[in-house]
Write an enzyme that holds these catalytic residues in place. Structure first.
Site, PDB file in Angstrom:
ATOM      1  N   TRP A 100       3.828  48.964  52.020  1.00 28.37           N
ATOM      2  CA  TRP A 100       2.913  49.679  51.121  1.00 28.37           C
ATOM      3  C   TRP A 100       2.768  49.018  49.761  1.00 28.37           C
ATOM      4  O   TRP A 100       1.670  48.949  49.205  1.00 28.37           O
ATOM      5  CB  TRP A 100       3.321  51.159  50.996  1.00 28.37           C
ATOM      6  N   ASP A 170       4.089  54.308  42.936  1.00 28.83           N
ATOM      7  CA  ASP A 170       3.550  54.991  44.111  1.00 28.83           C
ATOM      8  C   ASP A 170       4.674  55.866  44.670  1.00 28.83           C
ATOM      9  O   ASP A 170       5.671  55.355  45.179  1.00 28.83           O
ATOM     10  CB  ASP A 170       3.100  53.945  45.142  1.00 28.83           C
ATOM     11  N   LYS A 194       2.782  64.332  52.573  1.00 25.55           N
ATOM     12  CA  LYS A 194       4.139  64.178  53.115  1.00 25.55           C
ATOM     13  C   LYS A 194       5.076  65.257  52.551  1.00 25.55           C
ATOM     14  O   LYS A 194       5.572  66.087  53.285  1.00 25.55           O
ATOM     15  CB  LYS A 194       4.676  62.788  52.812  1.00 25.55           C
TER      16      LYS A 194
HETATM   17  N1  PMP Z   1       1.718  54.499  49.844  1.00 26.75           N
HETATM   18  C1  PMP Z   1       2.705  54.943  50.632  1.00 26.75           C
HETATM   19  C2  PMP Z   1       4.131  54.749  50.185  1.00 26.75           C
HETATM   20  C3  PMP Z   1       2.414  55.577  51.836  1.00 26.75           C
HETATM   21  O1  PMP Z   1       3.396  56.015  52.624  1.00 26.75           O
HETATM   22  C4  PMP Z   1       1.060  55.752  52.227  1.00 26.75           C
HETATM   23  C5  PMP Z   1       0.665  56.467  53.490  1.00 26.75           C
HETATM   24  N2  PMP Z   1       1.529  56.455  54.514  1.00 26.75           N
HETATM   25  C6  PMP Z   1       0.067  55.241  51.381  1.00 26.75           C
HETATM   26  C7  PMP Z   1       0.429  54.646  50.190  1.00 26.75           C
HETATM   27  C8  PMP Z   1      -1.382  55.401  51.734  1.00 26.75           C
HETATM   28  O2  PMP Z   1      -1.722  56.724  51.516  1.00 26.75           O
HETATM   29  P1  PMP Z   1      -3.158  57.331  51.812  1.00 26.75           P
HETATM   30  O3  PMP Z   1      -3.317  57.354  53.293  1.00 26.75           O
HETATM   31  O4  PMP Z   1      -3.061  58.686  51.190  1.00 26.75           O
HETATM   32  O5  PMP Z   1      -4.173  56.473  51.150  1.00 26.75           O
END
Ligand code: PMP
Length: 359
Positions: A100, A170, A194
Site C-alpha cells: 500500500w 495512511d 475496516k
Molecule cells: N491503504 C491501505 C493500508 C489499505 O489497506 C487499503 C485498502 N485495502 C487502501 C489504502 C485502499 O483503500 P480504498 O480501497 O479505500 O481506496
C-alpha cells in the site's frame, strides 16, 4: 456463529447491525430512511455534528485539527495529498513498507517529485528499517508512511520521529484501533471500511496550518481540503449511508470504553494468535516480531494444498474471509475492532484441530 476475518469490507459489531436494521425505515422519526432525506436538513446536520464530536472525543483532538468525511477511498487520498500539499518544486518523501505504501508513492509521483527515503522491498517486506537508516527528508513537502500494511501484515509499533516536515499517515487498516497522539501528525487519512464502518467514506484529519498551503488552481475542487472544510465535507452530495455507519461505530467504540480498552483488546487478540502460530511448528509467520501487525495476521501452511483445505474447512466451521491477498497467497486473519476475542479463540481452536487431523 459466523466469524468474519475479511480484510475490508470487514466484520461489523452485531449490535450496530441490529440498530441499523431497527431504524432502517424510519430514521430518527423522519418517516424515511437515512438514504432518503436531505443531507442539508436539520436531522442529518445534527447527526454529523454528533459524529464529529464523537470522533474528537475518541481521539482527544485539539482544536487546530479539522475532520473531513470524503468520498474516493484511501486511493483518492493518494492523489489528493500531493495535489494539495506538494505543489510547485517541492519533493514529497515516502517510506515503503509494503504494497500500500508503494502504491501511494507511485500515485504521488504522477503529481509531484517523490523521494523514497526507506524501502524494505528487497527483504520481501518482512521488517521495517529503523529510522537511523532512512535517507534525509529535510526540506520535503511532507513525509508519508502507512501505519499498517494490510496485505503484507506489518505495522509501525510507534509513530516515527519527524519534527522537521509534516508527517502524513495512511491509517486505513489501523485507524481508531488504539490510542493515538494526533499532535504528531500534519494529516492522517483512512478508508472507513475496516475499523470504523463500511466502504464509501474516507476520514481525513488535517492540521489547520496545512490548509494555507493548498494551490487554489491546480487541485480539483472535490479534492481541495480547504474547500471541503469550508463546505463541511459537503461540497458535493456526501455518501450519507457510510457516514451514518461510521457515526454508529464511533458511538459503539465510546460504549466499549474508548480507545484504551479497545486497543488493549486488539493487542490481546493478535498476541494470542501469534503465540499459537509460533508454538505450533506447523503454521508460519515470517514477519520480524517487532513489526507484526495487530490487525492483519498473515500465515502459511507447509504447502498450498493444505492451505486450500484449511480455508475450505475453516469456512465450513463458520470462520470466513481468511484467504490471503492474491499477490501472496496463504492465510490472512484480519482482527479489526469488531472482531471479538471469542472469534480469535474459535480460530485458534480450529487451527489446533486442523493440525491434529491433517498434518
Ligand atoms: N491503504 C491501505 C493500508 C489499505 O489497506 C487499503 C485498502 N485495502 C487502501 C489504502 C485502499 O483503500 P480504498 O480501497 O479505500 O481506496
Amino acid at each position: 456463529m459466523i466469524y468474519n476475518f475479511s480484510p475490508g469490507p470487514a466484520m461489523l459489531p452485531l449490535e450496530v447491525m441490529r440498530q441499523v436494521h431497527e431504524e432502517f425505515f424510519n430514521w430518527r422519526e423522519t418517516g424515511a430512511s437515512i438514504m432518503e432525506i436531505s443531507h442539508r436538513g436539520p436531522v442529518f446536520l445534527q447527526f454529523i455534528e454528533e459524529v464529529e464530536a464523537d470522533c474528537r472525543e475518541l481521539l482527544n483532538l485539539p482544536s487546530n485539527y479539522r475532520i473531513l468525511f470524503l468520498s474516493g477511498g484511501a486511493r483518492g487520498q493518494f492523489a489528493a495529498i500531493p495535489l494539495n500539499l506538494a505543489g510547485g518544486d517541492l519533493t514529497a518523501a515516502y517510506i515503503i513498507t509494503g504494497m500500500w505504501s508503494k502504491i501511494a508513492s507511485e500515485e504521488a509521483r504522477r503529481y509531484t517529485k517523490v523521494k523514497i527515503i526507506s524501502s524494505n522491498e528487497e527483504s520481501s517486506y518482512t521488517h521495517i528499517l529503523p529510522a537511523d537508516q532512512w535517507q534525509n527528508f529535510n526540506g520535503a513537502a511532507y513525509l508519508h508512511y502507512t501505519e499498517n500494511e494490510t496485505v503484507h501484515g506489518l505495522e509501525f509499533p510507534q509513530i516515527p520521529l519527524c519534527e522537521t516536515v509534516p508527517l502524513i499517515c495512511d491509517m486505513s487498516s489501523s485507524i481508531l484501533s488504539r490510542p493515538l497522539d494526533i499532535t504528531r501528525f500534519g494529516l492522517i487519512y483512512a478508508g472507513t471500511q475496516k475499523n470504523i464502518g463500511i466502504a464509501g467514506l474516507t476520514l481525513v484529519i488535517i492540521r489547520d496550518d496545512l490548509l494555507e498551503r493548498i494551490p487554489q488552481t491546480a487541485t480539483p475542487s472535490i479534492f481541495n481540503y480547504a474547500l471541503q472544510v469550508k463546505n463541511r465535507s459537503m461540497y458535493n452530495t456526501p455518501p450519507v449511508f457510510p457516514w451514518y455507519m461510521t457515526g454508529l461505530i464511533l458511538k459503539w467504540l465510546k460504549k466499549e470504553g474508548g480507545l484504551v480498552p479497545v486497543g488493549a483488546r486488539n493487542q490481546r487478540k493478535a498476541e494470542k494468535l501469534y503465540q499459537y502460530i509460533d508454538q505450533s511448528g506447523f503454521y508460519k509467520n515470517s514477519i520480524d516480531r517487532a513489526y507484526r501487525s495487530r490487525m492483519n495476521v498473515i500465515f502459511t501452511l507447509p504447502d498450498s494444498d493444505q492451505e486450500q483445505l484449511f480455508l475450505k474447512q475453516a469456512e465450513f466451521n463458520g470462520l470466513i474471509g481468511l484467504k490471503g491477498h492474491n499477490s501472496l497467497g496463504g492465510v490472512r486473519a484480519s482482527l479489526y475492532n469488531a472482531m471479538p476475542e471469542e472469534g480469535v479463540d474459535a480460530l485458534i481452536d480450529f487451527m489446533k484441530i486442523f493440525v491434529q487431523k491433517f498434518s
